[in-house]
Design an enzyme around this catalytic site. Structure first.
Site, short mmCIF file in Angstrom:
data_model
loop_
_atom_site.label_atom_id
_atom_site.label_comp_id
_atom_site.label_asym_id
_atom_site.label_seq_id
_atom_site.Cartn_x
_atom_site.Cartn_y
_atom_site.Cartn_z
N ARG A 46 -1.25 -5.07 4.55
CA ARG A 46 -0.43 -4.64 3.43
C ARG A 46 0.82 -3.90 3.91
O ARG A 46 0.76 -3.12 4.86
CB ARG A 46 -1.25 -3.71 2.50
CG ARG A 46 -2.49 -4.38 1.93
CD ARG A 46 -3.33 -3.42 1.11
NE ARG A 46 -3.86 -2.33 1.93
CZ ARG A 46 -4.76 -1.45 1.49
NH1 ARG A 46 -5.22 -1.53 0.25
NH2 ARG A 46 -5.20 -0.49 2.28
N ARG B 73 0.87 -1.18 0.00
CA ARG B 73 0.00 0.00 0.00
C ARG B 73 0.90 1.22 0.00
O ARG B 73 1.77 1.37 0.86
CB ARG B 73 -0.90 -0.01 1.22
CG ARG B 73 -1.74 1.25 1.43
CD ARG B 73 -2.72 1.46 0.30
NE ARG B 73 -3.73 2.45 0.65
CZ ARG B 73 -3.58 3.76 0.55
NH1 ARG B 73 -2.42 4.27 0.13
NH2 ARG B 73 -4.56 4.58 0.86
N GLU C 292 -11.40 4.59 -5.37
CA GLU C 292 -11.54 3.14 -5.34
C GLU C 292 -11.99 2.56 -6.69
O GLU C 292 -12.83 3.13 -7.38
CB GLU C 292 -12.56 2.73 -4.27
CG GLU C 292 -12.17 3.10 -2.85
CD GLU C 292 -10.97 2.32 -2.35
OE1 GLU C 292 -10.63 1.29 -2.96
OE2 GLU C 292 -10.38 2.76 -1.35
#
Length: 229
Positions: free
Chosen positions: A116, A61, A69
């Site tokens: 992440r 990330r 998104e």
């Protein structure tokens, strides 16, 4: 001239093929994700990618940036999300990059709540790709937690907003939000509540938190519930 047996030649060929296969695998996976150079094997969206880590894959990330998104389950695609994903794919997929990390002791840590790895992606030309996303209007500066380039990211977002780049383009936003194309039902991505025209709060949802639906059935399928007022 020295002669080699057929057996020796066969063994030599096998060794060469194994070395070549190993090099190919390393190139495609990127090796250790914390080494200087890795290869991007997948792009989920503008701010989330996958690189190799030995025989495993690591989801990364990007620190300091939040792009619209496109791949979150039960969340409709947001304005300028596809453009951000396409830009990341075109810029990173299959390319060698270098990951740079913040201290694991900083607020926000080194791993997010989805597991992440948090990192900066530095391209082969030395550019901070996280910052490029903000500078070109593909995402906004994510400033919930402190990071070393915080002031640069804030300045980049201000400049992108002022220039109307990417997601800050009013004309593109207007065209994207055309009710005939996007739908007249507005959902709030923070509360997962949708509003119909005429309901209280319909116009009060911040633009960055809006998603549009054509029907109530579409909103419900996406995990939203109707406002009670």
């Amino acid at each position: 001239m020295k002669k080699y047996s057929k057996k020796s030649i066969s063994v030599l060929i096998v060794v060469v093929l194994l070395l070549a296969a190993g090099q190919t695998f390393w190139t495609h996976t990127g090796g250790d994700a914390r080494s200087k150079d890795v290869v991007v094997s997948q792009v989920y969206d503008g701010d989330t990618i996958v690189v190799g880590q030995g025989w495993r894959r690591t989801t990364v990330r990007l620190i300091g940036v939040d792009t619209p998104e496109t791949a979150r389950p039960d969340t409709p695609v947001q304005f300028f999300g596809p453009e951000a994903t396409e830009f990341a794919s075109r810029s990173l997929l299959g390319r060698r990059v270098r990951l740079e990390f913040e201290s694991p002791d900083r607020p926000g840590g080194s791993i997010d709540h989805y597991g992440r790895t948090l990192a900066y992606v530095i391209t082969e030309t030395g550019e901070n790709f996280n910052l490029e996303l903000v500078r070109l209007g593909y995402g906004r500066a994510f400033t919930k937690y402190p990071f070393r380039y915080l002031n640069e990211f804030k300045a980049a977002e201000r400049a992108a907003r002022a220039a109307g780049l990417g997601m800050w383009s009013k004309d593109r936003k207007t065209a994207w939000a055309d009710p005939e194309k996007r739908g007249r039902i507005i959902g709030n991505i923070r509360s997962h509540i949708y509003h119909l025209q005429g309901q209280y709060g319909y116009e009060k949802i911040a633009e960055k938190n809006r998603v549009y639906f054509k029907t109530e059935e579409e909103a419900v399928r996406a995990g939203y519930r109707k406002a009670r007022n």
